[in-house]
Design an enzyme around this catalytic site. Structure first.
Site, short mmCIF file in Angstrom:
data_model
loop_
_atom_site.label_atom_id
_atom_site.label_comp_id
_atom_site.label_asym_id
_atom_site.label_seq_id
_atom_site.Cartn_x
_atom_site.Cartn_y
_atom_site.Cartn_z
N SER A 177 41.08 13.93 17.70
CA SER A 177 42.44 13.76 18.21
C SER A 177 42.60 12.61 19.20
CB SER A 177 42.92 15.07 18.84
OG SER A 177 41.99 15.56 19.77
N HIS A 205 45.04 17.47 12.91
CA HIS A 205 45.66 16.16 12.71
C HIS A 205 45.55 15.67 11.28
CE1 HIS A 205 46.62 15.28 16.90
NE2 HIS A 205 45.49 15.92 17.20
N LYS A 236 51.92 20.01 13.87
CA LYS A 236 51.87 18.54 13.97
C LYS A 236 52.63 17.94 12.78
CE LYS A 236 48.30 18.65 17.30
NZ LYS A 236 46.99 19.17 17.60
C1 LIG Z 1 46.66 20.16 18.69
C2 LIG Z 1 45.32 20.66 18.34
C3 LIG Z 1 45.01 22.01 18.38
C4 LIG Z 1 45.96 23.02 18.95
O1 LIG Z 1 47.02 23.28 18.11
P1 LIG Z 1 48.39 23.86 18.72
O2 LIG Z 1 49.10 24.38 17.53
O3 LIG Z 1 49.07 22.72 19.37
O4 LIG Z 1 48.00 24.93 19.68
C5 LIG Z 1 43.77 22.41 17.92
N1 LIG Z 1 42.87 21.52 17.49
C6 LIG Z 1 43.12 20.19 17.46
C7 LIG Z 1 42.08 19.26 16.95
C8 LIG Z 1 44.35 19.72 17.90
O5 LIG Z 1 44.58 18.42 17.90
#
Ligand SMILES: *Cc1c(COP(=O)(O)O)cnc(C)c1O
Length: 395
Positions: A177, A205, A236
């Protein structure tokens, strides 16, 4: 409670203080940020689905038919038609036997790691894995061995040395990320087979972004059916909220019975589920948005590199501009904002000390004018930072 003030002061002195910024109106490629129109270059809304008309309509219809809330956790009385439908669609999308939805990616990772792994087990975790994986590892009380980022030799070294553990699990982000690079998934799968370890991938992602059909890194690397636990988010690229585990029916049954962050929290509300269902339809039926996302990522990455800025190992729409020092990074952030480009400065502890960066994320809905404006702003940053750095030689 004096310590609160003291700790806040300390955070400020170290240049690590964070505060909330307000976006007015909806999440688009341009947004109104505290009274100014700016190019949004730090949203995970990769495909622009968060404010897509089809998702809005699906959510509104769901509210009319099912209401706003689910009333209870799934196991008590909150299990509604849209949850079943969403899980059926996810399993279909990911080509797995079954799927289970959690209320967020964070909750998903802590619940899954915390239930599958325990004392007497060992988790091998990439050093750049997301905070929710790190916290899930702690929750589990398993032994955690953090291996250097994407280093297969180091991972094999760790696996070779393991003796007497009950269960072994290798866990990795698919797309990292903060760097936008990809995990060496084929090598990880091979090592997992050789050393009889389970595998878990976090496709937060990658869902909707990676692979011909947006099924994630597992599709991109042609590894479908070879990863035990596939996690992904609906928050996302899919523009809604929540997360999923896709895998074997028994895994899903186990999580329903054991994952505390599934059991002890209220089920996702109907409009959120309906929006996610609509998003999966768009992602599977329409490749245009994904194609535009990748064209935009290429355009921005090449533009930044060609002006001599370091974009690290980025291979995806996550494009970091590595700056180093926290204070310089925040200076760059301010300059970009003056030029009407909204990005995030990422500092420790989110990234290692000395690797502070501006993290940009591209969207399918950016047009060339947005991206050209962003590149112009970065050109100004480069110039001003040269001046700033020469005036602050201790930096
Ligand atoms: C954003 C993210 C999460 C968390 O997801 P949410 O739905 O925002 O709680 C978990 N793992 C990774 C790699 C992320 O980028």
């Amino acid at each position: 409670m004096d310590f609160i003030k003291e700790e806040l002061e300390e955070i400020k002195e170290r240049g690590l203080y964070r505060s909330l910024r307000l976006i007015e109106g909806e999440q688009g490629p341009e947004v109104d940020l505290e009274g100014r129109r700016v190019v949004m270059l730090c949203s995970n809304n990769y495909l622009g689905l968060a404010n897509h008309p089809r998702l809005k309509e699906a959510a509104v219809e769901a509210v009319k038919k099912y209401g706003c809330g689910s009333g209870a956790s799934r196991l008590i009385s909150g299990n509604m038609e849209l949850h079943q439908e969403l899980e059926r669609r996810i399993a279909g999308f990911k080509h797995t036997e079954a799927a289970l939805v959690f209320s967020s990616g964070y909750l998903c990772n802590i619940g899954v790691l915390g239930s599958l792994m325990g004392e007497g087990d060992v988790i091998l975790s990439d050093e750049f894995n997301h905070a929710s994986i790190i916290d899930g590892c702690h929750f589990s009380r398993a032994r955690v061995k953090v291996y250097p980022h994407s280093d297969l030799n180091a991972l094999e070294g760790e696996l070779k040395g393991l003796k007497g553990y009950r269960r072994k699990l290798i866990v990795t982000d698919g797309v990292f990320s903060m760097d936008g690079d990809l995990a060496p998934l084929p090598g990880i799968v091979e090592l997992a087979k050789k050393y009889k370890a389970m595998t878990m991938i976090d496709e937060a992602h990658a869902t909707g972004v990676m692979g011909e059909n947006g099924r994630g890194c597992v599709e991109y690397f042609g590894l479908e059916g070879q990863i035990d636990i596939q996690m992904g988010t609906l928050s996302k690229a899919l523009g809604s909220l929540g997360a999923y585990i896709a895998g074997k029916k028994e895994l899903i049954d186990f999580l329903i019975n054991r994952a505390r962050s599934f059991i002890y929290t209220t089920a996702l509300p109907p409009p959120v589920c309906a929006a996610a269902i609509a998003a999966i339809e768009i992602v599977t039926q329409d490749h245009r948005l994904r194609n535009r996302l990748w064209e935009n990522a290429k355009f921005l990455r090449e533009g930044l590199s060609s002006m001599g800025l370091s974009v690290g190992n980025s291979e995806t729409p996550i494009i970091p501009i590595i700056i180093g020092e926290s204070s310089t990074t925040m200076k760059a952030y301010e300059i970009l904002l003056q030029y009407g480009v909204y990005v995030q400065g990422i500092r420790p502890p989110t990234v290692p000390v000395g690797s502070s960066r501006i993290r940009t994320t591209v969207m399918a809905t950016h047009n060339r004018e947005h991206l050209t404006r962003a590149l112009e702003a970065f050109r100004a940053v480069r110039k001003e930072l040269e001046r700033y750095n020469s005036g602050n030689s201790k930096e």
